[in-house]
Design a protein around this motif. Sequence first.
Motif, PDB file in Angstrom:
ATOM      1  N   ASP A  33      13.124 -49.647 -87.177  1.00 22.97           N
ATOM      2  CA  ASP A  33      12.887 -48.385 -86.461  1.00 22.97           C
ATOM      3  C   ASP A  33      14.175 -47.852 -85.847  1.00 22.97           C
ATOM      4  O   ASP A  33      14.451 -46.651 -85.903  1.00 22.97           O
ATOM      5  CB  ASP A  33      11.836 -48.573 -85.367  1.00 22.97           C
ATOM      6  CG  ASP A  33      10.438 -48.766 -85.922  1.00 22.97           C
ATOM      7  OD1 ASP A  33      10.217 -48.486 -87.126  1.00 22.97           O
ATOM      8  OD2 ASP A  33       9.567 -49.218 -85.151  1.00 22.97           O
ATOM      9  N   LEU A  34      14.967 -48.741 -85.237  1.00 20.51           N
ATOM     10  CA  LEU A  34      16.238 -48.317 -84.644  1.00 20.51           C
ATOM     11  C   LEU A  34      17.169 -47.717 -85.693  1.00 20.51           C
ATOM     12  O   LEU A  34      17.774 -46.663 -85.474  1.00 20.51           O
ATOM     13  CB  LEU A  34      16.942 -49.495 -83.974  1.00 20.51           C
ATOM     14  CG  LEU A  34      16.459 -49.933 -82.610  1.00 20.51           C
ATOM     15  CD1 LEU A  34      17.183 -51.208 -82.183  1.00 20.51           C
ATOM     16  CD2 LEU A  34      16.679 -48.847 -81.584  1.00 20.51           C
ATOM     17  N   VAL A  35      17.273 -48.396 -86.834  1.00 18.76           N
ATOM     18  CA  VAL A  35      18.155 -47.906 -87.905  1.00 18.76           C
ATOM     19  C   VAL A  35      17.669 -46.541 -88.395  1.00 18.76           C
ATOM     20  O   VAL A  35      18.455 -45.602 -88.539  1.00 18.76           O
ATOM     21  CB  VAL A  35      18.224 -48.913 -89.070  1.00 18.76           C
ATOM     22  CG1 VAL A  35      18.964 -48.322 -90.264  1.00 18.76           C
ATOM     23  CG2 VAL A  35      18.900 -50.196 -88.617  1.00 18.76           C
ATOM     24  N   GLN A  36      16.374 -46.424 -88.620  1.00 20.50           N
ATOM     25  CA  GLN A  36      15.828 -45.175 -89.132  1.00 20.50           C
ATOM     26  C   GLN A  36      16.070 -44.018 -88.151  1.00 20.50           C
ATOM     27  O   GLN A  36      16.520 -42.945 -88.545  1.00 20.50           O
ATOM     28  CB  GLN A  36      14.339 -45.329 -89.399  1.00 20.50           C
ATOM     29  CG  GLN A  36      13.708 -44.106 -90.020  1.00 20.50           C
ATOM     30  CD  GLN A  36      12.251 -44.332 -90.361  1.00 20.50           C
ATOM     31  OE1 GLN A  36      11.659 -45.337 -90.025  1.00 20.50           O
ATOM     32  NE2 GLN A  36      11.667 -43.364 -91.041  1.00 20.50           N
ATOM     33  N   GLU A  37      15.783 -44.232 -86.889  1.00 20.60           N
ATOM     34  CA  GLU A  37      15.985 -43.175 -85.891  1.00 20.60           C
ATOM     35  C   GLU A  37      17.464 -42.803 -85.769  1.00 20.60           C
ATOM     36  O   GLU A  37      17.808 -41.624 -85.668  1.00 20.60           O
ATOM     37  CB  GLU A  37      15.447 -43.614 -84.538  1.00 20.60           C
ATOM     38  CG  GLU A  37      13.933 -43.636 -84.476  1.00 20.60           C
ATOM     39  CD  GLU A  37      13.435 -44.039 -83.101  1.00 20.60           C
ATOM     40  OE1 GLU A  37      13.843 -43.395 -82.111  1.00 20.60           O
ATOM     41  OE2 GLU A  37      12.646 -44.994 -83.030  1.00 20.60           O
ATOM     42  N   ALA A  38      18.339 -43.802 -85.779  1.00 20.53           N
ATOM     43  CA  ALA A  38      19.768 -43.522 -85.658  1.00 20.53           C
ATOM     44  C   ALA A  38      20.295 -42.774 -86.881  1.00 20.53           C
ATOM     45  O   ALA A  38      21.118 -41.869 -86.757  1.00 20.53           O
ATOM     46  CB  ALA A  38      20.541 -44.825 -85.451  1.00 20.53           C
TER      47      ALA A  38
END
Length: 179
Positions: free
Chosen positions: A42-47
């Motif tokens: 999720d962090l990678v996708q949002e960033a």
Amino acid sequence: MDDERRRQLEADPRFAGFVAERGDALLRYGYVLAGNPHDAADLVQEALLKLRASWPRLRAKDNPESYVRTTMARLHTAAWRLRRRELLAWDPPEHGYHDTLPSEDEQAMWETLAGLPRKQRVVLVLRYYEGLRDEEIAAALKISRGTVRSQASRALDKLRSAVGEHIGEGVMSDRGERR
């Protein structure tokens, strides 16, 4: 966003190349920050969504990965603020890279790291995994240097205590001396 700008973003192969080249490393970084593969993804996708929106401005810079990593650390801290309490468990990523299986000592260290409060874990990751100085961590997380130092100190004390209990012998100080 107008259709012309959207087509320009989609047509820029440098963005796709960046994601293909650095995606796995960003996922590993996210895992170290978040402590589980789902939140890491999720962090990678949002960033990456934020990077894509800023790509026309950032593509000329030498290091868009720095932007993504800083964004990931900030997103993680923001999520921590929203969810004050969270129970993390040792759950290795499904497609992670490991040289060898972790020893019992390493397993205990990872479990303890995952059990730290989010802010303490983020500070340790930025300090020891990313190699940032206290000033850089404070700027990235928008906190004072004193807060960075106190969070790091508390986290290291918890890690030393847990590892010392696990291996049943003295633990090392920051300077490598037995305590």
